[in-house]
Scaffold this motif. Structure first.
Motif, short mmCIF file in Angstrom:
data_model
loop_
_atom_site.label_atom_id
_atom_site.label_comp_id
_atom_site.label_asym_id
_atom_site.label_seq_id
_atom_site.Cartn_x
_atom_site.Cartn_y
_atom_site.Cartn_z
N GLN A 1 43.15 -0.97 -30.01
CA GLN A 1 43.74 -0.16 -31.08
C GLN A 1 44.11 1.23 -30.57
O GLN A 1 45.16 1.77 -30.93
N ASP A 2 43.24 1.80 -29.73
CA ASP A 2 43.51 3.13 -29.19
C ASP A 2 44.80 3.13 -28.36
O ASP A 2 45.59 4.08 -28.42
N GLU A 3 45.02 2.07 -27.61
CA GLU A 3 46.22 1.99 -26.76
C GLU A 3 47.49 2.00 -27.61
O GLU A 3 48.48 2.62 -27.24
N ARG A 4 47.46 1.33 -28.74
CA ARG A 4 48.63 1.35 -29.65
C ARG A 4 48.90 2.78 -30.14
O ARG A 4 50.06 3.21 -30.18
N LEU A 5 47.85 3.50 -30.52
CA LEU A 5 48.04 4.88 -30.97
C LEU A 5 48.49 5.79 -29.84
O LEU A 5 49.34 6.66 -30.03
N LEU A 6 47.93 5.59 -28.66
CA LEU A 6 48.31 6.41 -27.51
C LEU A 6 49.76 6.17 -27.10
O LEU A 6 50.43 7.09 -26.61
N SER A 7 50.27 4.96 -27.30
CA SER A 7 51.68 4.70 -26.98
C SER A 7 52.60 5.45 -27.95
O SER A 7 53.70 5.85 -27.59
N GLN A 8 52.12 5.68 -29.17
CA GLN A 8 52.89 6.47 -30.15
C GLN A 8 52.72 7.97 -29.94
O GLN A 8 53.59 8.75 -30.33
N HIS A 9 51.61 8.37 -29.33
CA HIS A 9 51.31 9.78 -29.11
C HIS A 9 50.84 9.99 -27.67
O HIS A 9 49.68 10.32 -27.41
N PRO A 10 51.74 9.83 -26.70
CA PRO A 10 51.34 9.93 -25.29
C PRO A 10 50.78 11.30 -24.90
O PRO A 10 50.02 11.40 -23.94
N GLU A 11 51.11 12.33 -25.65
CA GLU A 11 50.60 13.66 -25.35
C GLU A 11 49.07 13.75 -25.53
O GLU A 11 48.43 14.69 -25.03
N PRO B 1 45.65 12.68 -22.13
CA PRO B 1 44.69 13.47 -21.34
C PRO B 1 43.38 13.76 -22.09
O PRO B 1 42.30 13.73 -21.51
N HIS B 2 43.48 14.00 -23.41
CA HIS B 2 42.28 14.24 -24.21
C HIS B 2 41.41 12.98 -24.24
O HIS B 2 40.20 13.04 -24.05
N TYR B 3 42.05 11.87 -24.49
CA TYR B 3 41.36 10.58 -24.57
C TYR B 3 40.69 10.22 -23.24
O TYR B 3 39.51 9.87 -23.19
N GLU B 4 41.44 10.37 -22.17
CA GLU B 4 40.90 10.00 -20.86
C GLU B 4 39.81 10.96 -20.39
O GLU B 4 38.98 10.57 -19.57
#
Length: 192
Positions: free
Chosen positions: A170-180, A183-186
């Motif tokens: 699920q996180d990957e889907r959100l990160l693809s919509q908000h790539p900015e 860095p916070h997530y990682e």
């Protein structure tokens, strides 16, 4: 008139008793300015609580830290959650009315610390049992009964709780919509 008095009573009660305020302190009395614990949450054995910052603990929870409880950064504990670090019900069943006066170790009595990893979400009406270790980034669904080890990023549900998914999908889907936001997530998801 009664409706007006009831609204006033509810507003006053909320302002005095259920208002959540930022700012707690950890076991070393260091400031945790972004942590909130609802005033209706009961914490037993607070000296055993190891609390991080950016933690949210909602209304009407029972938290037993007598055997040690570590709550990682960014953990969210919703409402009506029980976290216990001891359990006496087996010992009471075995000893009956002699439980209170039994000398020595009580067979069946459990006392073990609980650890909740960073950025984990604990859903309402969940039970986290003594000796449980929950990894980082976990989602514990509502009404789950958690015992034992829960791996990082697991989604668990049921009684007893079982893994039903992985939050990274699920996180990957959100990160693809908000790539900015990657860095916070990682910054907290990277394995060291």
């Amino acid at each position: 008139m009664r409706a007006v008095l009831n609204r006033w009573r509810r507003r006053l009660w909320q302002a005095l008793f259920y208002r959540m305020v930022f700012g707690e302190s950890d076991h070393l009395d260091r400031s945790l300015p972004h942590t909130r614990i609802a005033p209706s949450t009961c914490i037993e054995g607070a000296e055993g609580l190891r609390l991080s910052d950016h933690v949210f603990i909602g209304q009407f929870n029972f938290i037993d830290a007598t055997a040690g409880l570590q709550i990682g950064q960014g953990v969210q504990i919703t409402n009506f959650v029980s976290i216990v670090t001891h359990s006496s019900h087996r010992a009471i069943r075995l000893l009956g009315s002699d439980y209170a006066v039994h000398e020595g170790p009580k067979p069946g009595y459990i006392s073990a610390p609980v650890e909740i990893g960073a950025y984990t979400f604990i859903g309402p009406h969940s039970l986290i049992e003594a000796g449980t270790r929950i990894g980082k980034g976990v989602v514990v669904c509502a009404y789950a009964q958690v015992r034992g080890e829960v791996p990082d990023f697991a989604i668990v549900a049921g009684a007893p709780a079982r893994q039903i998914g992985d939050v990274r999908e699920q996180d990957e889907r959100l990160l693809s919509q908000h790539p900015e936001l990657r860095p916070h997530y990682e910054s907290w998801t990277r394995t060291v």
